[in-house]
Design an enzyme around this catalytic site. Sequence first.
Site, PDB file in Angstrom:
ATOM      1  N   CYS A 148       0.792  -1.224   0.000  1.00 13.82           N
ATOM      2  CA  CYS A 148       0.000   0.000   0.000  1.00 13.82           C
ATOM      3  C   CYS A 148       0.830   1.283   0.000  1.00 13.82           C
ATOM      4  O   CYS A 148       0.271   2.378  -0.040  1.00 13.82           O
ATOM      5  CB  CYS A 148      -0.954  -0.015   1.188  1.00 13.82           C
ATOM      6  SG  CYS A 148      -1.936  -1.527   1.243  1.00 13.82           S
ATOM      7  N   HIS A 165      -2.860   7.474   6.626  1.00 12.72           N
ATOM      8  CA  HIS A 165      -3.085   6.198   5.953  1.00 12.72           C
ATOM      9  C   HIS A 165      -4.451   5.646   6.379  1.00 12.72           C
ATOM     10  O   HIS A 165      -5.218   5.196   5.540  1.00 12.72           O
ATOM     11  CB  HIS A 165      -1.966   5.217   6.293  1.00 12.72           C
ATOM     12  CG  HIS A 165      -2.007   3.970   5.485  1.00 12.72           C
ATOM     13  ND1 HIS A 165      -2.002   3.977   4.098  1.00 12.72           N
ATOM     14  CD2 HIS A 165      -2.057   2.662   5.838  1.00 12.72           C
ATOM     15  CE1 HIS A 165      -2.050   2.743   3.649  1.00 12.72           C
ATOM     16  NE2 HIS A 165      -2.091   1.917   4.685  1.00 12.72           N
ATOM     17  N   HIS A 168      -9.957   1.630   0.621  1.00 11.17           N
ATOM     18  CA  HIS A 168      -8.512   1.474   0.562  1.00 11.17           C
ATOM     19  C   HIS A 168      -8.144   0.993  -0.832  1.00 11.17           C
ATOM     20  O   HIS A 168      -8.450  -0.135  -1.215  1.00 11.17           O
ATOM     21  CB  HIS A 168      -8.068   0.469   1.620  1.00 11.17           C
ATOM     22  CG  HIS A 168      -6.577   0.393   1.783  1.00 11.17           C
ATOM     23  ND1 HIS A 168      -5.692   1.030   0.950  1.00 11.17           N
ATOM     24  CD2 HIS A 168      -5.806  -0.274   2.709  1.00 11.17           C
ATOM     25  CE1 HIS A 168      -4.462   0.775   1.332  1.00 11.17           C
ATOM     26  NE2 HIS A 168      -4.507  -0.008   2.401  1.00 11.17           N
TER      27      HIS A 168
END
Length: 396
Positions: free
Chosen positions: A160, A288, A322
């Site tokens: 990620c 995040h 996400h």
Amino acid sequence: MPPLSIRAYTATSALGRGLDAHADALLASRGGLEPNDFSSAPLDCWIGRVAGLEEEPLPPELAEWECRNNRLAWLALRQDGFIDAVRDARERYGASRVAVLLGTSTSSIGATEEGYRRLDHGRMPADLHRPVLHTPHSLAGFVATAFDLEGPCLTVATACSSSAKVFGNAERMIRLGLIDAAVVGGTDTLCDSVLFGFNSLELVSGEPCRPFDANRGGISIGEAAGFALLERVTEDTTGPMLIGYGEASDAHHMSTPHPEGLGADIALRDALARAGIEAGDVDYINLHGTASQKNDEVEAALVARSFPATTRASSTKGFTGHTLGAAGILEAAITLLAMRDGRIPGNLGATTPDPLCGPQMAWTSEQREVRIALSNSFGFGGNNACLAFAQVGEPA
């Protein structure tokens, strides 16, 4: 470090196509998550899906690269004047002096999944017998081909943090004189591998994700594409700049962050040092904030102990889900929009703040000048990245 000009940037996600669609959704606190209707078998979760992607194939001259991931990349590349900006850079510098540096976690694996579901006597079906697709480098190869670029072509796959770390690659290549400009960014699209893979880790929520909520239940997976064009700063530079970046790999665990946020803290300090700024100079941090238990716990504590109450912080994954390997570039674009519009995005989805969160959290949208901003991207395996941005004329 000498700053880099962000000559152009764009993003496409479940919030819409292009920068203004994202700005409108953020202003209205309108999320893009919806019940899962994508996976090949039922899975009770919510996703951030780009509408209409199935009806927009690649043009005939790029048909060899046809797959969902490259479709989404092509869609995003045609937003916000980005194609014209890259073609102008190629004209000014030459095709061999413009790099393609892209991050992705799954690339075109969705096409490979389809091929295995439709094996023809043990072989890939004829329509998917295209070797350029079944490789992690499919995305970068496609973009280099679409722009007829001949410079370095690199794929970063660090989960990620992938499409955040490419900013660091670009800075190093430009500083060393290897290139004059770089197309950075990334794309990840929905596929069974990520939906069922994250579900097997018990990380997927059965409701829309709620970053930093005390009762959060896990992540919502989305898809997105985004790109930026980086060049050296010149006398006529206007707009935003990359002024720093930080990277770390603490390798604490394959899928769980270090309990004290060691790698995240190192990446943050690294970014501040490269930018030549202090924590108190930062106006906004795009977190995040995945809505997983451990990530939010570690990141909330990091922000609370590192920044003054005047710094604002929020996660925007409640809007988009996400987007995995595309999270870095999508959230960098959202951070740049916060700077452009003077508007802090709210932390959509949270109704009961986690007690670890400090006064820095912006739970709802706020009007505020953003001169200097950070964007955090933390990946599996402790692959962490932090980007620092500023407007022209701010500290660099």
